[in-house]
Design a protein around this motif. Structure first.
Motif, PDB file in Angstrom:
ATOM      1  N   PRO A   1       0.815  -1.224   0.000  1.00 56.39           N
ATOM      2  CA  PRO A   1       0.000   0.000   0.000  1.00 56.39           C
ATOM      3  C   PRO A   1       0.844   1.267   0.000  1.00 56.39           C
ATOM      4  O   PRO A   1       1.953   1.310   0.537  1.00 56.39           O
ATOM      5  N   ASP A   2       0.264   2.306  -0.591  1.00 50.03           N
ATOM      6  CA  ASP A   2       0.845   3.644  -0.497  1.00 50.03           C
ATOM      7  C   ASP A   2       0.350   4.362   0.753  1.00 50.03           C
ATOM      8  O   ASP A   2       0.992   5.301   1.227  1.00 50.03           O
ATOM      9  N   LEU A   3      -0.783   3.909   1.281  1.00 55.14           N
ATOM     10  CA  LEU A   3      -1.383   4.535   2.455  1.00 55.14           C
ATOM     11  C   LEU A   3      -2.279   3.496   3.132  1.00 55.14           C
ATOM     12  O   LEU A   3      -2.904   2.671   2.455  1.00 55.14           O
ATOM     13  N   ILE A   4      -2.327   3.530   4.452  1.00 49.72           N
ATOM     14  CA  ILE A   4      -3.205   2.648   5.221  1.00 49.72           C
ATOM     15  C   ILE A   4      -4.205   3.514   5.976  1.00 49.72           C
ATOM     16  O   ILE A   4      -3.822   4.477   6.645  1.00 49.72           O
ATOM     17  N   ALA A   5      -5.482   3.184   5.858  1.00 50.97           N
ATOM     18  CA  ALA A   5      -6.552   3.917   6.534  1.00 50.97           C
ATOM     19  C   ALA A   5      -7.227   2.994   7.537  1.00 50.97           C
ATOM     20  O   ALA A   5      -7.732   1.933   7.165  1.00 50.97           O
ATOM     21  N   VAL A   6      -7.229   3.400   8.799  1.00 49.53           N
ATOM     22  CA  VAL A   6      -7.872   2.625   9.861  1.00 49.53           C
ATOM     23  C   VAL A   6      -9.113   3.396  10.289  1.00 49.53           C
ATOM     24  O   VAL A   6      -9.012   4.469  10.906  1.00 49.53           O
TER      25      VAL A   6
ATOM     26  N   LEU B   1       4.899  -0.162   7.441  1.00 45.09           N
ATOM     27  CA  LEU B   1       4.599  -0.636   6.086  1.00 45.09           C
ATOM     28  C   LEU B   1       4.246   0.516   5.144  1.00 45.09           C
ATOM     29  O   LEU B   1       4.589   0.476   3.954  1.00 45.09           O
ATOM     30  N   ALA B   2       3.534   1.518   5.657  1.00 44.87           N
ATOM     31  CA  ALA B   2       3.094   2.652   4.833  1.00 44.87           C
ATOM     32  C   ALA B   2       2.565   3.741   5.753  1.00 44.87           C
ATOM     33  O   ALA B   2       2.187   3.453   6.901  1.00 44.87           O
ATOM     34  N   PRO B   3       2.517   4.990   5.295  1.00 38.86           N
ATOM     35  CA  PRO B   3       1.892   6.044   6.106  1.00 38.86           C
ATOM     36  C   PRO B   3       0.485   5.629   6.513  1.00 38.86           C
ATOM     37  O   PRO B   3      -0.319   5.215   5.667  1.00 38.86           O
ATOM     38  N   THR B   4       0.198   5.709   7.815  1.00 35.47           N
ATOM     39  CA  THR B   4      -1.043   5.170   8.364  1.00 35.47           C
ATOM     40  C   THR B   4      -1.841   6.281   9.036  1.00 35.47           C
ATOM     41  O   THR B   4      -1.298   7.053   9.824  1.00 35.47           O
ATOM     42  N   TYR B   5      -3.139   6.320   8.723  1.00 37.59           N
ATOM     43  CA  TYR B   5      -4.036   7.344   9.239  1.00 37.59           C
ATOM     44  C   TYR B   5      -5.220   6.667   9.928  1.00 37.59           C
ATOM     45  O   TYR B   5      -5.749   5.675   9.438  1.00 37.59           O
ATOM     46  N   TYR B   6      -5.627   7.248  11.035  1.00 38.35           N
ATOM     47  CA  TYR B   6      -6.652   6.628  11.889  1.00 38.35           C
ATOM     48  C   TYR B   6      -7.714   7.645  12.277  1.00 38.35           C
ATOM     49  O   TYR B   6      -7.399   8.812  12.533  1.00 38.35           O
ATOM     50  N   VAL B   7      -8.974   7.189  12.311  1.00 35.19           N
ATOM     51  CA  VAL B   7     -10.050   7.983  12.901  1.00 35.19           C
ATOM     52  C   VAL B   7     -10.735   7.139  13.977  1.00 35.19           C
ATOM     53  O   VAL B   7     -10.764   5.915  13.901  1.00 35.19           O
ATOM     54  N   THR B   8     -11.262   7.809  14.980  1.00 35.86           N
ATOM     55  CA  THR B   8     -11.879   7.100  16.094  1.00 35.86           C
ATOM     56  C   THR B   8     -13.225   6.499  15.705  1.00 35.86           C
ATOM     57  O   THR B   8     -13.922   7.002  14.822  1.00 35.86           O
ATOM     58  N   GLY B   9     -13.574   5.406  16.412  1.00 38.43           N
ATOM     59  CA  GLY B   9     -14.892   4.795  16.280  1.00 38.43           C
ATOM     60  C   GLY B   9     -15.694   4.977  17.553  1.00 38.43           C
ATOM     61  O   GLY B   9     -15.195   5.518  18.552  1.00 38.43           O
TER      62      GLY B   9
END
Length: 284
Positions: free
Chosen positions: A80-85, A111-119
């Motif tokens: 991946p180029d980007l990981i979204a959680v 592994l890749a730039p990772t971005y997260y938002v809360t649940g």
């Protein structure tokens, strides 16, 4: 003699059937499935053609192999180029949630730039702020009602993330975030939104002007039946909508991940844990 053995044979058959069913349910809840999809847009800069985003949602503290080695392998294979959680990384039942977040966050960020938002569950567990701190210390970017540019050479797109509605009552609204994006960057960029709740899209997110929104929360409808969008939603309503895959509302596009974990004590059925590999394509 034959009559005497029949009850025993029935018992053996019943036991074998039950074992087979238990084995299927275990496999259905633990065997990862990578779902490769594409999103095509005229607004995407040509430099981002082929840009791959791995979306992970609703882990709920689950582990696939020791220290999530199976999950990390599946992510790594997508390069991946980007990981979204997209939220619910942990919940109220997760043991040692901060350690869990730091470990999986650090491994993904490697592994890749990772971005997260809360649940909703991080807030229900009253752990959201600490989870974000643990993730940030591990190299993950927590998007808290804000927008960041994603660059490739001289080109860019804009990535926004919004907190779950379970967060503070006086937080910025998604409308505020979208308006700040326009005020700061204008309206010419390709815009991607990360949010947790799928059911907010047809109510409000579709109006915000994003080219694509990525969400989770629905767990694929938990039990997926033919010709339905799942049997039950995460609020215990039957036959929900917007639970898996692409949807369009008045021209706005949504992708919903089926997610990876379960909410205790639910079990998935015909609904394997999903790693989403989304490739962006530029339409000339």
């Amino acid at each position: 003699m034959k009559k005497a053995t029949k009850p025993r044979h029935r018992l053996v058959r019943t036991a074998l059937i039950l074992l087979a069913l238990a084995g299927f349910v275990f496999w259905d809840n633990n065997a990862l499935e990578t779902n490769r999809v594409e999103f095509i847009s005229r607004r995407l800069p040509a430099a981002f053609d082929g840009f791959t985003i791995v979306q992970l949602s609703d882990l709920h503290g689950k582990e696939f192999g020791k220290e999530n080695e199976q999950l990390l392998k599946a992510v790594r294979e997508e390069n991946p180029d980007l990981i979204a959680v997209t939220g619910d990384l942990v919940d109220e039942y997760t043991e040692h949630p901060l350690e869990y977040a730091a470990k999986i966050g650090g491994a993904l960020a490697a592994l890749a730039p990772t971005y997260y938002v809360t649940g909703n569950h991080e807030w229900a567990a009253r752990q959201a702020e600490d989870i974000c701190a643990a993730l940030e210390s591990a190299g993950v970017v927590c998007l808290r009602n804000e927008t960041v540019p994603i660059a490739r050479g001289d080109a860019r797109f804009l990535l926004s993330g919004v907190d779950d509605p379970n967060a503070y009552a006086d937080q910025k609204t998604p409308e505020d975030v979208a308006q700040e994006l326009l005020n700061t960057h204008g309206e010419n960029d390709f815009r991607l939104l990360l949010a947790h709740r799928n059911d907010r899209f047809p109510l409000e997110y579709y109006r915000l002007g994003y080219d694509l929104t990525l969400t989770g929360h629905a767990h694929g409808g938990v039990i997926r039946l033919p010709f339905t969008d799942g049997l039950i939603d995460t609020h215990q309503g039957f036959f929900p909508s917007y639970t898996a895959g692409f949807y369009t509302v008045e021209g706005a596009e949504l992708f919903v991940s089926r997610g990876l974990g379960n909410i205790f004590p639910s079990l998935r059925l015909f609904n394997r844990p999903e790693v989403v590999s989304l490739t962006l394509r530029c339409q000339n």
